[in-house]
Design a protein around this motif. Structure first.
Motif, mmCIF file in Angstrom:
data_model
loop_
_atom_site.group_PDB
_atom_site.id
_atom_site.type_symbol
_atom_site.label_atom_id
_atom_site.label_comp_id
_atom_site.label_asym_id
_atom_site.label_seq_id
_atom_site.Cartn_x
_atom_site.Cartn_y
_atom_site.Cartn_z
ATOM 1 N N ARG A 1 53.727 99.102 4.764
ATOM 2 C CA ARG A 1 54.149 100.178 5.669
ATOM 3 C C ARG A 1 53.017 100.775 6.524
ATOM 4 N N PRO A 2 52.298 99.959 7.285
ATOM 5 C CA PRO A 2 51.317 100.538 8.209
ATOM 6 C C PRO A 2 52.019 101.337 9.304
ATOM 7 N N GLY A 3 51.274 102.250 9.933
ATOM 8 C CA GLY A 3 51.867 103.096 10.967
ATOM 9 C C GLY A 3 52.316 102.309 12.180
ATOM 10 N N THR A 4 51.529 101.319 12.584
ATOM 11 C CA THR A 4 51.838 100.463 13.736
ATOM 12 C C THR A 4 51.744 99.003 13.300
ATOM 13 N N VAL A 5 52.700 98.200 13.739
ATOM 14 C CA VAL A 5 52.674 96.760 13.467
ATOM 15 C C VAL A 5 52.873 96.023 14.789
ATOM 16 N N VAL A 6 51.956 95.114 15.096
ATOM 17 C CA VAL A 6 52.054 94.318 16.315
ATOM 18 C C VAL A 6 52.323 92.868 15.913
ATOM 19 N N VAL A 7 53.436 92.318 16.392
ATOM 20 C CA VAL A 7 53.842 90.956 16.044
ATOM 21 C C VAL A 7 53.983 90.143 17.321
ATOM 22 N N THR A 8 53.381 88.958 17.355
ATOM 23 C CA THR A 8 53.601 88.044 18.475
ATOM 24 C C THR A 8 54.177 86.739 17.961
ATOM 25 N N THR A 9 54.930 86.066 18.833
ATOM 26 C CA THR A 9 55.535 84.780 18.489
ATOM 27 C C THR A 9 55.859 84.046 19.788
ATOM 28 N N PRO A 10 55.945 82.717 19.773
ATOM 29 C CA PRO A 10 56.263 81.988 21.008
ATOM 30 C C PRO A 10 57.651 82.322 21.539
ATOM 31 N N ASN A 11 57.790 82.261 22.837
ATOM 32 C CA ASN A 11 59.089 82.349 23.509
ATOM 33 C C ASN A 11 59.548 80.922 23.797
ATOM 34 N N VAL A 12 60.533 80.444 23.056
ATOM 35 C CA VAL A 12 60.946 79.048 23.173
ATOM 36 C C VAL A 12 61.508 78.731 24.561
ATOM 37 N N GLU A 13 62.015 79.749 25.259
ATOM 38 C CA GLU A 13 62.559 79.515 26.605
ATOM 39 C C GLU A 13 61.480 78.997 27.558
ATOM 40 N N TYR A 14 60.234 79.406 27.305
ATOM 41 C CA TYR A 14 59.134 79.040 28.202
ATOM 42 C C TYR A 14 58.680 77.594 27.991
ATOM 43 N N ASN A 15 59.100 76.972 26.917
ATOM 44 C CA ASN A 15 58.603 75.631 26.597
ATOM 45 C C ASN A 15 58.887 74.605 27.690
ATOM 46 N N VAL A 16 59.910 74.839 28.478
ATOM 47 C CA VAL A 16 60.224 73.887 29.554
ATOM 48 C C VAL A 16 59.127 73.854 30.613
ATOM 49 N N LYS A 17 58.247 74.873 30.616
ATOM 50 C CA LYS A 17 57.169 74.941 31.602
ATOM 51 C C LYS A 17 55.963 74.093 31.198
ATOM 52 N N TRP A 18 55.912 73.661 29.922
ATOM 53 C CA TRP A 18 54.781 72.865 29.466
ATOM 54 C C TRP A 18 55.081 71.388 29.729
ATOM 55 N N GLU A 19 54.385 70.790 30.638
ATOM 56 C CA GLU A 19 54.623 69.381 30.954
ATOM 57 C C GLU A 19 54.228 68.463 29.802
ATOM 58 N N SER A 20 53.271 68.886 28.992
ATOM 59 C CA SER A 20 52.801 68.052 27.884
ATOM 60 C C SER A 20 53.675 68.148 26.643
ATOM 61 N N LEU A 21 54.686 69.026 26.677
ATOM 62 C CA LEU A 21 55.527 69.244 25.508
ATOM 63 C C LEU A 21 56.874 68.554 25.708
#
Length: 444
Positions: free
Chosen positions: A366-386
């Motif tokens: 229960r920390p006062g602030t929690v910052v969470v990041t994760t990939p946005n799968v919608e953006y994956n179409v922008k990666w030509e190598s993926l």
């Protein structure tokens, strides 16, 4: 629905339905254990050398290996998890609640929670007194346990089948070589990565060292990835996909800004990896105590080297602490912090472990602030190598759309008493959004 009865070697099992509607179904499994029949059939409980204990014991009244046998008999189809025509329904997670009226737990409430909480259950426990009329006698080793979770029915039955005898720390039948195969079959998909797999295996196989060693060797050899090797591999995969826009630098900058805005002084970096975020935190005088935790020993060694901990001035060195630990397990070391960062971690957790992580962080730490990041799968179409349809890392269990991430975060905020706001990280496309999505939780 009509009741069903099953004859078993130790008595009878009764299955009936106190409630059965289109919205909800409750099924009850009642065992009628015959202690006299157990002795006559030479299937004796613990204490076989003491004749009275063979007849007078707790076996007729508690959940034990007898219940596991009854589950396998009465619910064999559900336990197998197979359906010729409707496999999709069998595999569908359901909101399930299970109540075990009386469970002997040789290890207490803490051990009970250590078995079930890493599997994603919300666990409620009531300790039974030895005698309600004489409270001075203290507590008994018996508990009433309620488990709540969203998972396929097959998994719930499998967990109960394996873990009830582990709680009791006894079995009513001889444990032979075939029990290893049975344990691995029932534990497929969850036992290998359970933080208590060694004690589970040891108790299930009744401390037969040769069988325990065989089971653990097969679990580790076949199913446990090397976290250190995985850490290095995943880092290379991320850099390969995202290096063109320096996304990791942008992501760490956004997280650092959110933590500074929160005003906290004591900060956790959970899944700290090689310590890149900690480097940025160390430059800010605001952060007086910085703790980085990771499951990978090698990553912590890299972090130690990257941060030059051995050469830092004493006052700077005292600000930093690196600890080894798992996000699946309640840890007292994580309590009392102003803020926590969880950067590109949750997508590596399958649903049961994600549920355990949620409670570890938001309910217990229960920390006062929690910052969470994760990939946005919608953006994956922008990666030509993926390649189309592929995740950014091979180890990702999921990658969420913006709507999915926001739904999860809003549910967490409502459940644990936080507010939440969302921020894009990286170049934002008008259609698919930004490559990384970030949630900032603030305890209310």
């Amino acid at each position: 629905m009509r009741a069903h009865e099953f004859d078993l070697s130790f008595g009878r099992a009764h299955v009936f339905y106190p409630e059965a509607t289109a919205e909800r179904c409750t099924v009850a499994l009642l065992l009628d254990v015959d202690p006299v029949g157990l002795v006559r059939n030479r299937r004796r409980p613990a204490g076989r050398g003491r004749s009275l204990e063979q007849y007078v014991n707790d076996r007729p009244y508690v959940a034990s290996s007898f219940l596991s046998v009854a589950i396998a008999d009465a619910f064999s189809s559900a336990l197998s998890g197979k359906s010729k025509d409707r496999q999709d329904l069998v595999d569908q997670p359901l909101p399930l609640e299970t109540k075990l009226a009386v469970v002997p737990c040789r290890g207490g409430e803490d051990f009970l929670r250590r078995l079930f909480e890493p599997l994603g259950y919300t666990v409620s426990v009531r300790h039974c007194p030895l005698d309600e009329e004489f409270p001075d006698w203290g507590e008994s080793p018996y508990f009433t346990v309620t488990l709540v979770g969203k998972l396929p029915l097959r998994l719930l039955l499998t967990h109960l089948y394996v873990l009830i005898p582990v709680l009791d720390n006894d079995k009513h039948y001889w444990v032979g070589d075939d029990e290893v195969d049975k344990l691995l079959r029932r534990g497929e998909g969850w036992l290998a990565t359970h933080p208590e797999r060694e004690i589970i295996t040891t108790r299930y196989l009744k401390y037969r060292r040769s069988l325990v060693d065989e089971a653990l060797d097969r679990l580790v050899g076949e199913e446990i990835p090397d976290p250190d090797a995985s850490e290095a591999r995943h880092g290379r995969e991320e850099e390969k996909v995202e290096r063109d826009i320096s996304l990791n630098d942008q992501r760490l900058g956004a997280v650092l800004a959110a933590l500074k805005a929160g005003g906290g002084k004591r900060v956790l970096d959970l899944g700290c990896g090689e310590g890149r975020l900690i480097q940025g935190l160390l430059k800010e005088r605001q952060f007086e105590h910085i703790v980085g935790m990771d499951v990978s020993h090698r990553a912590l060694e890299y972090a130690h080297s990257r941060l030059n901990l051995d050469r830092l001035p004493p006052m700077q060195r005292e600000r930093i602490e690196l600890i080894h630990g798992s996000l699946m397990y309640r840890d007292k070391r994580l309590a009392g912090f102003d803020a926590a960062a969880v950067v590109e971690v949750i997508e590596h957790l399958d649903p049961p472990r994600l549920s355990a992580f949620e409670r570890v962080l938001f309910e217990f730490a229960r920390p006062g602030t929690v910052v969470v990041t994760t990939p946005n799968v919608e953006y994956n179409v922008k990666w030509e190598s993926l390649p189309a349809g592929k995740f950014r890392h091979k180890d990702h269990r999921f990658e969420w759309t913006r709507a999915e991430f926001q739904s999860w975060a809003n549910a967490i905020a409502g459940r644990f008493g936080y507010s939440v706001r969302f921020l894009p990280v990286g170049p934002e496309d008008s259609v698919v959004g930004a490559p990384t999505q970030m949630a900032v939780f603030v305890r209310t």
